[in-house]
Design a protein around this motif. Structure first.
Motif, mmCIF file in Angstrom:
data_model
loop_
_atom_site.group_PDB
_atom_site.id
_atom_site.type_symbol
_atom_site.label_atom_id
_atom_site.label_comp_id
_atom_site.label_asym_id
_atom_site.label_seq_id
_atom_site.Cartn_x
_atom_site.Cartn_y
_atom_site.Cartn_z
ATOM 1 N N PRO A 179 6.515 -10.419 -8.467
ATOM 2 C CA PRO A 179 6.534 -11.848 -8.130
ATOM 3 C C PRO A 179 6.896 -12.083 -6.668
ATOM 4 C CG PRO A 179 8.562 -11.236 -9.221
ATOM 5 C CD PRO A 179 7.692 -10.009 -9.242
ATOM 6 N N LEU A 180 6.644 -13.304 -6.235
ATOM 7 C CA LEU A 180 7.080 -13.714 -4.908
ATOM 8 C C LEU A 180 8.574 -14.013 -4.936
ATOM 9 C CD1 LEU A 180 4.125 -16.141 -4.069
ATOM 10 C CD2 LEU A 180 4.468 -13.827 -3.184
ATOM 11 N N ARG A 181 9.249 -13.840 -3.793
ATOM 12 C CA ARG A 181 10.695 -14.007 -3.725
ATOM 13 C C ARG A 181 11.071 -15.077 -2.698
ATOM 14 N NH1 ARG A 181 9.989 -8.896 -2.286
ATOM 15 N NH2 ARG A 181 11.194 -9.227 -0.370
ATOM 16 N N SER A 182 12.096 -15.821 -3.012
ATOM 17 C CA SER A 182 12.638 -16.784 -2.051
ATOM 18 C C SER A 182 13.176 -16.036 -0.836
ATOM 19 C CB SER A 182 13.767 -17.597 -2.690
ATOM 20 O OG SER A 182 13.268 -18.418 -3.719
ATOM 21 N N ASP A 183 12.889 -16.561 0.340
ATOM 22 C CA ASP A 183 13.332 -15.967 1.600
ATOM 23 C C ASP A 183 12.839 -14.530 1.782
ATOM 24 O OD1 ASP A 183 14.832 -18.240 2.473
ATOM 25 O OD2 ASP A 183 16.404 -17.683 1.053
ATOM 26 N N GLY A 184 11.803 -14.153 1.040
ATOM 27 C CA GLY A 184 11.249 -12.811 1.202
ATOM 28 C C GLY A 184 10.496 -12.687 2.517
ATOM 29 N N ARG A 185 10.437 -11.490 3.038
ATOM 30 C CA ARG A 185 9.669 -11.235 4.258
ATOM 31 C C ARG A 185 8.531 -10.282 3.910
ATOM 32 N NH1 ARG A 185 9.850 -11.595 9.774
ATOM 33 N NH2 ARG A 185 8.785 -9.937 10.909
ATOM 34 N N TYR A 186 7.315 -10.756 4.132
ATOM 35 C CA TYR A 186 6.132 -9.977 3.806
ATOM 36 C C TYR A 186 5.380 -9.689 5.103
ATOM 37 C CZ TYR A 186 7.309 -11.718 -0.824
ATOM 38 O OH TYR A 186 7.970 -12.028 -1.986
ATOM 39 N N ASP A 187 5.381 -8.424 5.492
ATOM 40 C CA ASP A 187 4.779 -8.004 6.760
ATOM 41 C C ASP A 187 3.632 -7.042 6.447
ATOM 42 O OD1 ASP A 187 4.196 -7.186 9.340
ATOM 43 O OD2 ASP A 187 6.293 -6.994 9.927
ATOM 44 N N THR A 188 2.420 -7.397 6.881
ATOM 45 C CA THR A 188 1.203 -6.617 6.628
ATOM 46 C C THR A 188 1.077 -6.260 5.139
ATOM 47 O OG1 THR A 188 2.307 -4.546 7.280
ATOM 48 C CG2 THR A 188 1.023 -5.695 8.964
ATOM 49 N N VAL A 189 1.065 -7.304 4.311
ATOM 50 C CA VAL A 189 0.945 -7.146 2.861
ATOM 51 C C VAL A 189 -0.356 -7.769 2.392
ATOM 52 C CG1 VAL A 189 1.972 -7.721 0.620
ATOM 53 C CG2 VAL A 189 3.446 -7.149 2.556
ATOM 54 N N HIS A 190 -1.023 -7.096 1.445
ATOM 55 C CA HIS A 190 -2.274 -7.594 0.865
ATOM 56 C C HIS A 190 -2.006 -8.081 -0.556
ATOM 57 C CE1 HIS A 190 -6.677 -6.689 -0.511
ATOM 58 N NE2 HIS A 190 -6.439 -7.987 -0.371
ATOM 59 N N PHE A 191 -2.189 -9.390 -0.752
ATOM 60 C CA PHE A 191 -2.085 -9.989 -2.079
ATOM 61 C C PHE A 191 -3.513 -10.096 -2.616
ATOM 62 C CE2 PHE A 191 1.393 -11.381 0.525
ATOM 63 C CZ PHE A 191 2.514 -11.347 -0.295
ATOM 64 N N ASP A 192 -3.847 -9.289 -3.596
ATOM 65 C CA ASP A 192 -5.229 -9.194 -4.057
ATOM 66 C C ASP A 192 -5.340 -9.595 -5.521
ATOM 67 O OD1 ASP A 192 -7.945 -8.633 -4.120
ATOM 68 O OD2 ASP A 192 -7.639 -6.497 -4.541
ATOM 69 N N GLY A 193 -6.010 -10.741 -5.770
ATOM 70 C CA GLY A 193 -6.200 -11.203 -7.136
ATOM 71 C C GLY A 193 -4.893 -11.559 -7.815
ATOM 72 N N GLY A 194 -4.970 -11.772 -9.112
ATOM 73 C CA GLY A 194 -3.773 -12.080 -9.875
ATOM 74 C C GLY A 194 -3.368 -13.534 -9.751
ATOM 75 N N GLU A 195 -2.394 -13.912 -10.563
ATOM 76 C CA GLU A 195 -1.924 -15.298 -10.607
ATOM 77 C C GLU A 195 -0.410 -15.337 -10.536
ATOM 78 O OE1 GLU A 195 -2.201 -19.261 -13.488
ATOM 79 O OE2 GLU A 195 -3.579 -17.572 -13.760
ATOM 80 N N HIS A 196 0.077 -16.233 -9.697
ATOM 81 C CA HIS A 196 1.516 -16.474 -9.576
ATOM 82 C C HIS A 196 1.771 -17.900 -10.051
ATOM 83 C CE1 HIS A 196 2.291 -12.822 -7.112
ATOM 84 N NE2 HIS A 196 1.054 -13.033 -6.721
ATOM 85 N N THR A 197 2.603 -18.044 -11.077
ATOM 86 C CA THR A 197 2.832 -19.346 -11.690
ATOM 87 C C THR A 197 4.316 -19.690 -11.698
ATOM 88 O OG1 THR A 197 0.900 -19.025 -13.126
ATOM 89 C CG2 THR A 197 2.466 -20.747 -13.758
ATOM 90 N N ASP A 198 4.612 -20.894 -11.194
ATOM 91 C CA ASP A 198 5.983 -21.426 -11.237
ATOM 92 C C ASP A 198 7.010 -20.475 -10.623
ATOM 93 O OD1 ASP A 198 5.044 -23.713 -12.532
ATOM 94 O OD2 ASP A 198 5.256 -22.782 -14.504
ATOM 95 N N GLU A 199 6.616 -19.749 -9.603
ATOM 96 C CA GLU A 199 7.559 -18.874 -8.912
ATOM 97 C C GLU A 199 8.179 -19.622 -7.734
ATOM 98 O OE1 GLU A 199 5.536 -15.294 -7.824
ATOM 99 O OE2 GLU A 199 4.947 -14.810 -9.873
ATOM 100 N N SER A 200 9.327 -19.174 -7.304
ATOM 101 C CA SER A 200 10.015 -19.791 -6.173
ATOM 102 C C SER A 200 10.007 -18.829 -4.995
ATOM 103 C CB SER A 200 11.456 -20.139 -6.552
ATOM 104 O OG SER A 200 12.137 -20.691 -5.435
ATOM 105 N N ALA A 201 9.381 -19.271 -3.901
ATOM 106 C CA ALA A 201 9.326 -18.439 -2.698
ATOM 107 C C ALA A 201 9.651 -19.283 -1.469
ATOM 108 C CB ALA A 201 7.948 -17.790 -2.563
ATOM 109 N N GLY A 202 10.541 -20.241 -1.647
ATOM 110 C CA GLY A 202 10.939 -21.081 -0.529
ATOM 111 C C GLY A 202 11.530 -20.258 0.604
ATOM 112 N N GLY A 203 11.132 -20.600 1.834
ATOM 113 C CA GLY A 203 11.645 -19.902 2.998
ATOM 114 C C GLY A 203 11.060 -18.531 3.233
ATOM 115 N N ALA A 204 10.064 -18.136 2.434
ATOM 116 C CA ALA A 204 9.449 -16.819 2.624
ATOM 117 C C ALA A 204 8.648 -16.788 3.920
ATOM 118 C CB ALA A 204 8.552 -16.469 1.445
ATOM 119 N N ALA A 205 8.517 -15.596 4.496
ATOM 120 C CA ALA A 205 7.753 -15.418 5.734
ATOM 121 C C ALA A 205 6.626 -14.427 5.477
ATOM 122 C CB ALA A 205 8.656 -14.910 6.847
ATOM 123 N N PHE A 206 5.412 -14.827 5.858
ATOM 124 C CA PHE A 206 4.232 -13.984 5.695
ATOM 125 C C PHE A 206 3.656 -13.707 7.085
ATOM 126 C CE2 PHE A 206 4.823 -16.605 1.963
ATOM 127 C CZ PHE A 206 4.645 -15.731 0.896
#
Length: 218
Positions: free
Chosen positions: A24-51
């Motif tokens: 899942p996605l994470r609040s305040d997570g830092r995602y650097d050179t990441v590939h999100f391919d397909g799939g579904e994210h529902t009702d997750e909290s990723a406030g403040g995340a950096a991509f």
């Protein structure tokens, strides 16, 4: 200046650095050179995340909280982002192509050097947002609210605008001439500072006349 948008994932300058995302996605997570391919994210909290230098391909986000998230050099293709909270988010050097944004709250966001190409934006709230060097190319914008937003060097080539609200918006070189249709329920409200074509002026003439109290008769 407009952002050059690659057509393929392999054309991204950082494509060879991408690693697959899992979980899942994470609040305040830092995602650097990441590939999100397909799939579904529902009702997750990723406030403040950096991509940073990330790619999204065919990803579905439903009801995901991304308040104050940052998207820097992000490429998203054929995604469906529905009912997401993107308020006060920051977008820079980012492209969203061939996707859908529906029921999205993005008020107070800041978008710079961002391209939406071949997208459908429906019921998107951009009130009070700041847009600079943003292109909506060949898009359908339906029930999009730019109320009180600040637009600088924003253009809409090949796009259709339906029920797009601009009341209270401020414009610096906003170029509406390339739009296929201008469906503006606020009429002339919020157009001060924007550039329109002579044909568009004629289409809007009844609204201008009504605002000025002018009766036009043969």
């Amino acid at each position: 200046m407009p952002l050059s948008v690659p057509d393929r994932l392999a054309d991204l300058p950082y494509a060879h650095l991408l690693s697959a995302h899992t979980g899942p996605l994470r609040s305040d997570g830092r995602y650097d050179t990441v590939h999100f391919d397909g799939g579904e994210h529902t009702d997750e909290s990723a406030g403040g995340a950096a991509f940073l230098e990330c790619a999204f391909t065919g990803v579905s986000l439903s009801g995901v909280g991304l308040r104050q998230a940052r998207f820097n050099e992000v490429w998203a293709q054929a995604g469906r982002w529905v009912g997401c909270d993107l308020s006060e988010s920051e977008w820079q050097d980012t492209a969203f192509t061939g996707g859908v944004l529906a029921g999205v709250a993005a008020h107070g966001s800041a978008l710079r050097r961002t391209v939406f190409r071949g997208c459908k934006l429906e019921a998107v709230n951009l009130r009070g947002a700041v847009l600079r060097d943003v292109v909506f190319e060949d898009c359908l914008l339906r029930d999009v609210d730019f109320g009180d937003a600040r637009l600088t060097d924003v253009s809409f080539p090949g796009s259709t605008l339906e029920e797009v609200r601009l009341r209270g918006a401020g414009h610096t070189r906003t170029d509406l001439r390339g739009a296929v249709r201008l469906g503006l329920p606020d009429g002339h409200q919020g157009l001060r500072g924007a550039v329109i074509s002579p044909t568009q002026l004629l289409e809007l003439a009844p609204q201008f006349a009504h605002a000025l109290g002018i009766t036009v008769k043969d």
